[in-house]
Motif scaffolding. Structure first.
Motif, PDB file in Angstrom:
ATOM      1  N   PHE A  70      -9.355   9.444  -1.677  1.00 50.24           N
ATOM      2  CA  PHE A  70      -7.988   9.783  -1.304  1.00 50.24           C
ATOM      3  C   PHE A  70      -7.963  11.067  -0.487  1.00 50.24           C
ATOM      4  CE2 PHE A  70      -6.511   7.747  -5.481  1.00 50.24           C
ATOM      5  CZ  PHE A  70      -6.172   6.561  -4.868  1.00 50.24           C
ATOM      6  N   TYR A 120       0.838  -1.202   0.000  1.00 48.52           N
ATOM      7  CA  TYR A 120       0.000   0.000   0.000  1.00 48.52           C
ATOM      8  C   TYR A 120       0.869   1.247   0.000  1.00 48.52           C
ATOM      9  CZ  TYR A 120      -3.891   3.057   1.459  1.00 48.52           C
ATOM     10  OH  TYR A 120      -4.837   4.039   1.529  1.00 48.52           O
ATOM     11  N   ARG A 121       1.838   1.285   0.908  1.00 47.15           N
ATOM     12  CA  ARG A 121       2.713   2.459   1.009  1.00 47.15           C
ATOM     13  C   ARG A 121       3.621   2.586  -0.213  1.00 47.15           C
ATOM     14  NH1 ARG A 121       2.131   7.338   2.834  1.00 47.15           N
ATOM     15  NH2 ARG A 121       3.865   8.194   1.722  1.00 47.15           N
ATOM     16  N   ILE A 166       0.449  13.616  -3.970  1.00 50.06           N
ATOM     17  CA  ILE A 166       1.539  12.687  -4.281  1.00 50.06           C
ATOM     18  C   ILE A 166       1.281  12.029  -5.630  1.00 50.06           C
ATOM     19  CG2 ILE A 166       2.647  10.512  -3.606  1.00 50.06           C
ATOM     20  CD1 ILE A 166       2.265  11.416  -0.659  1.00 50.06           C
ATOM     21  N   MET A 167       0.052  11.570  -5.857  1.00 50.47           N
ATOM     22  CA  MET A 167      -0.303  10.923  -7.125  1.00 50.47           C
ATOM     23  C   MET A 167      -0.135  11.889  -8.297  1.00 50.47           C
ATOM     24  SD  MET A 167      -1.120   7.848  -6.429  1.00 50.47           S
ATOM     25  CE  MET A 167      -1.481   6.938  -4.938  1.00 50.47           C
ATOM     26  N   GLY A 215       4.385  10.468  -7.727  1.00 51.37           N
ATOM     27  CA  GLY A 215       4.943   9.695  -6.623  1.00 51.37           C
ATOM     28  C   GLY A 215       5.608  10.592  -5.605  1.00 51.37           C
ATOM     29  N   GLY A 249       3.367   6.508  -6.923  1.00 53.03           N
ATOM     30  CA  GLY A 249       2.288   7.191  -7.641  1.00 53.03           C
ATOM     31  C   GLY A 249       1.321   6.264  -8.346  1.00 53.03           C
ATOM     32  N   ILE A 262      -2.473  12.593  -0.410  1.00 53.89           N
ATOM     33  CA  ILE A 262      -2.211  11.469  -1.313  1.00 53.89           C
ATOM     34  C   ILE A 262      -2.544  11.855  -2.749  1.00 53.89           C
ATOM     35  CG2 ILE A 262      -2.918   9.121  -1.952  1.00 53.89           C
ATOM     36  CD1 ILE A 262      -3.004   8.430   0.971  1.00 53.89           C
ATOM     37  N   LYS A 263      -3.611  12.617  -2.946  1.00 57.94           N
ATOM     38  CA  LYS A 263      -3.918  13.114  -4.299  1.00 57.94           C
ATOM     39  C   LYS A 263      -2.755  13.944  -4.831  1.00 57.94           C
ATOM     40  CE  LYS A 263      -8.261  14.439  -3.167  1.00 57.94           C
ATOM     41  NZ  LYS A 263      -9.537  15.125  -3.308  1.00 57.94           N
ATOM     42  N   PRO A 303      -2.188   4.651  -8.081  1.00 58.69           N
ATOM     43  CA  PRO A 303      -3.433   4.742  -7.316  1.00 58.69           C
ATOM     44  C   PRO A 303      -3.986   3.380  -6.913  1.00 58.69           C
ATOM     45  CG  PRO A 303      -3.509   6.190  -9.216  1.00 58.69           C
ATOM     46  CD  PRO A 303      -2.302   5.300  -9.387  1.00 58.69           C
ATOM     47  N   ILE A 338       1.685   4.109  -3.140  1.00 58.81           N
ATOM     48  CA  ILE A 338       1.574   5.568  -3.000  1.00 58.81           C
ATOM     49  C   ILE A 338       2.903   6.230  -3.327  1.00 58.81           C
ATOM     50  CG2 ILE A 338       1.226   7.437  -1.327  1.00 58.81           C
ATOM     51  CD1 ILE A 338      -0.871   5.536   0.007  1.00 58.81           C
ATOM     52  N   ASN A 339       3.985   5.668  -2.808  1.00 61.43           N
ATOM     53  CA  ASN A 339       5.314   6.255  -3.026  1.00 61.43           C
ATOM     54  C   ASN A 339       5.675   6.353  -4.499  1.00 61.43           C
ATOM     55  OD1 ASN A 339       5.635   6.532  -0.279  1.00 61.43           O
ATOM     56  ND2 ASN A 339       7.076   4.824  -0.077  1.00 61.43           N
TER      57      ASN A 339
END
Length: 164
Positions: free
Chosen positions: A141, A92-93, A148-149, A153, A99, A145-146, A101, A96-97
């Motif tokens: 999100f 999961y992490r 980061i995406m 990333g 990018g 997080i949005k 979704p 996100i890292n």
């Protein structure tokens, strides 16, 4: 932001060794990794996947080794989103890292079928199966997080923050 695409459906406990087999970890290059993504569970994935397609899976997606190569391989393949009943925490992490979704939604993971056309709205968390007309609610999100995406990333997000 919304994405839509055709579904590739997988079951429970899809581990990182199936997503990108260890024998291909000779390089971290996304182009190399995408050539072997999912091949031990779906030999036709590489030929069938198209930019924007979506993976749907059961419980514990991304379990096993903590390698970042797994979400990199999926993202490089063109997958725009993974929906699962739940994810292994480190996957999961890592997703996100890099990018990629991801949305947790047990009901969608159970009811959406291989080949369905679906749309997901990251702002609302609404997942719509355009094939069946059913809609499902995932947690939207959070704003960070949005961001980061949107930056591709965590590295892009951090670089953008350093320029401000």
């Amino acid at each position: 932001m919304k994405v839509s695409g055709k579904v590739f459906k997988y079951g429970d406990n899809i581990d990182t060794d199936v997503i990108i087999p260890a024998r291909y970890l000779t390089s971290a290059d996304p182009v190399h990794l995408k050539e072997h993504c999912m091949e031990d569970i779906d030999v036709t994935f590489r030929e069938r996947v198209r930019p924007g397609d979506i993976m749907v899976a059961g419980k514990n997606f991304g379990c096993g080794s903590s390698r970042e190569h797994a979400p990199v391989a999926i993202k490089a393949s063109g997958v725009s989103l993974i929906i699962a009943a739940d994810f292994a925490r480190i996957f999961y992490r890592n997703a996100i890292n890099v990018g990629l979704p991801i949305l947790e939604c047990p009901e969608a993971a159970e009811k959406i079928s291989e080949g369905d056309e679906i749309e997901a709205d990251f702002d609302t968390g609404v997942i719509t199966d355009k094939t069946t007309g059913e809609s499902f609610s995932a947690k939207a999100f959070p704003e960070f997080i949005k961001n980061i995406m949107a930056s591709g990333g965590l590295v892009g997000y951090t670089e953008a923050g350093l320029k401000d």
